[in-house]
Enzyme design. Structure first.
Site, mmCIF file in Angstrom:
data_model
loop_
_atom_site.group_PDB
_atom_site.id
_atom_site.type_symbol
_atom_site.label_atom_id
_atom_site.label_comp_id
_atom_site.label_asym_id
_atom_site.label_seq_id
_atom_site.Cartn_x
_atom_site.Cartn_y
_atom_site.Cartn_z
ATOM 1 N N HIS A 217 0.819 -1.215 0.000
ATOM 2 C CA HIS A 217 0.000 0.000 0.000
ATOM 3 C C HIS A 217 0.857 1.270 0.000
ATOM 4 O O HIS A 217 0.326 2.371 -0.201
ATOM 5 C CB HIS A 217 -0.939 -0.002 1.213
ATOM 6 C CG HIS A 217 -2.253 0.685 0.963
ATOM 7 N ND1 HIS A 217 -2.400 1.695 0.044
ATOM 8 C CD2 HIS A 217 -3.484 0.504 1.503
ATOM 9 C CE1 HIS A 217 -3.646 2.117 0.044
ATOM 10 N NE2 HIS A 217 -4.333 1.396 0.916
ATOM 11 N N ASP B 187 -2.330 2.063 -4.500
ATOM 12 C CA ASP B 187 -3.569 2.396 -3.796
ATOM 13 C C ASP B 187 -4.608 1.291 -4.017
ATOM 14 O O ASP B 187 -4.543 0.536 -4.991
ATOM 15 C CB ASP B 187 -4.131 3.728 -4.308
ATOM 16 C CG ASP B 187 -3.262 4.907 -3.902
ATOM 17 O OD1 ASP B 187 -2.579 4.796 -2.866
ATOM 18 O OD2 ASP B 187 -3.264 5.922 -4.617
#
Length: 550
Positions: free
Chosen positions: A523, A527
């Protein structure tokens, strides 16, 4: 007869080394394979073992000097007949002195040990890649006295990148095993000797584990009762590049790690042991307050000390088995990955009915035509490659505070072995056809299980596919293969009742072939929206398959 001590080559791209310390002084007795001096190169710090037993008669290159590989840095003389006062080290500004010929030794008492055959060939620990400097002998495939042919597998090794069978350098008889199975040694270490004569059948047996000198390993050079030392503030921490990488990955101050190696050198075993005990970098020492300044106020809440690791449950009849080298490496890399990447997972259901029909129709003719079985992995791999081309962020990796977008797609395919897991890589997979991918997957898997992979075929991947579904699981949450930013887990293929909608919008229930694909992603780089788009595109490609399979 005097033996020259040379500066070794510690890698294909390394052509010089700096002598940082002599562990013996002229006149000292030294045993073969006993640590003799320490060197530092641009890639590794290492202890170099003595090439022979005897007396260190001369140090030709003093500490602090950098010389090219194969330079004679010292001389080992015979233990008998050497003068008591050996020559001293020359100053750094002097040219190396010419080698002196030692006087002939006096007649010795006949030994009961039989002389070694005249024609002996050394078997050395090979270098399995530029960044690999040691290996563990996991198994000897021959025993002393056995006949062996040139290029016949002689022993198995494990490194931090690959397991491999090492072929014999020549034909003959295995005269002696110098390094037993389970021992880790540096490259170019003599691990055995071959004799060209049949008389070597009565050669020495494998040395006992407890008495074998694994000289290149730093802990073996330390006395059993040696106290580990911790560097003082400002003192240079002695460690290898691997140790420093582990420290960086774990945000650890090496000055807090006690070193058991020579002169306090921190070994890999030291830092892994420190981390296993819950060690962490100590908080910075506060600077002394300026004169007249008010005393510092106590913190509102002091940090709690790390909880000690829970004691294991021990029951009568339990068996405690040391980790294999591969298991230990896998364990460390999994922990490193979890500490490095912000792992997030997303799961998509994929209707594979169209691909199942294609495979069932074509698999027999496909194998006859191409010599390779038609499995589901090439379908999934080709879909992944096409999707990575559209979304290069998933094929990227983090590099410091920047993101590296890789030009090529180097596709890793995880292979489960009886003794662990390995990820061979299909390089420039974007240039291969469906058939090329199918052949590459089959070839790499077969050679991985046969321990025939080359070091360059493992590592440097940009995206990995793992297929635990072959064992029947619905889906998993795989750990990212560093330094990649994503990994795809393939679940099992199951027939399930599914709601399908026809072209008129009418719904019905049908039996469909369903798999679940899991994308594990970092992450920090990817995204959730991008991960969702990637999986939606992958789903579309697979459910509407239109590519020619060749």
């Amino acid at each position: 007869m005097p033996t020259d001590v040379i500066m070794p080559q510690m890698g294909e791209s390394i052509f010089e080394g700096t002598i940082t310390k002599w562990l013996k002084k002229p006149g000292d007795t030294v045993q073969r394979d006993e640590p003799l001096f320490e060197i530092s190169t641009d890639k590794v710090d290492a202890e170099i073992p003595s090439p022979a037993s005897g007396v260190l008669t001369e140090v030709k290159i003093p500490e602090g000097n950098t010389v090219q590989i194969n330079t004679v840095v010292g001389v080992i003389g015979d233990a008998d007949g050497q003068p008591a006062a050996a020559p001293t080290s020359p100053p750094a500004t002097q040219a190396p002195a010419a080698k002196e010929t030692a006087p002939p030794p006096p007649p010795s008492v006949p030994s009961t040990t039989p002389a070694k055959p005249a024609a002996l060939t050394d078997v050395i620990m090979p270098q399995m890649g530029e960044s690999i400097f040691e290996g563990t002998i996991t198994k000897w495939l021959k025993k002393p006295g056995d006949t062996v042919q040139q290029d016949e597998p002689l022993f198995e090794i494990s490194t931090d990148k690959v397991d491999a069978e090492i072929p014999s350098p020549s034909s003959g008889v295995l005269a002696e095993i110098k390094v037993p199975a389970g021992t880790t040694v540096q490259i170019n270490t003599v691990v055995a000797q071959l004799s060209s004569s049949a008389g070597a059948a009565a050669a020495p047996s494998v040395p006992a584990q407890s008495t074998t000198q694994s000289a290149p390993s730093a802990p073996s050079a330390a006395p059993v009762d040696a106290e580990p030392s911790t560097p003082e503030a400002g003192e240079r921490v002695r460690s290898s590049p691997l140790v420093r990488k582990i420290a960086r990955d774990n945000n650890l101050d090496l000055r807090q790690v006690p070193g058991t190696g020579s002169s306090g050198r921190i070994t890999k075993e030291d830092i892994l042991g420190f981390l296993a005990k819950g060690g962490a970098a100590a908080p910075p020492v506060p600077k002394p307050a300026a004169a007249g300044a008010p005393p510092p106020q106590p913190a509102v809440a002091a940090a709690k000390p790390a909880a000690p690791a829970p004691s294991p449950v021990v029951t009568a009849g339990d068996e405690l088995v040391p980790m294999t080298r591969m298991r230990s490496i896998i364990a460390q890399r999994m922990v490193d990955s979890k500490h490095t990447s912000a792992h997030v997972h997303t799961v998509f259901k994929i209707d594979m009915s169209r691909i199942v029909r294609i495979r069932e129709k074509e698999k027999t003719r496909y194998e006859q035509r191409n010599g390779v079985k038609l499995t589901y992995m090439p379908f999934i791999s080709r879909a992944v490659i096409a999707t990575l081309r559209k979304m290069p962020i998933v094929n990227a990796s983090m590099e410091g505070d920047a993101i590296r977008y890789h030009k090529n797609i180097n596709l890793g395919i995880a292979v489960a072995l009886d003794w662990g897991l390995i990820v061979p890589v299909i390089r420039q997979a974007e240039d291969k056809s469906f058939l090329g991918i199918a052949r590459a997957i089959a070839d790499l898997a077969e050679r991985a299980r046969g321990k025939k992979l080359k070091p360059e075929e493992v590592g440097s991947g940009t995206f990995t596919i793992t297929n635990p579904g072959i064992f029947g699981e619905q889906f998993g949450t795989p750990v990212i293969n560093q330094p990649e930013s994503a990994i795809l887990g393939v679940g099992g293929l199951f027939k399930e009742p599914t709601v399908v909608t026809d072209e008129n919008g009418s719904d019905s229930i049908a039996i469909r072939s369903i798999i679940r694909l899991t994308l594990g992603f970092d992450h920090r780089i990817i995204d959730g929206a991008d991960a969702g788009k990637f999986m939606a595109e992958l789903k579309k490609y697979l459910e509407n398959w239109s590519e020619d399979i060749g």
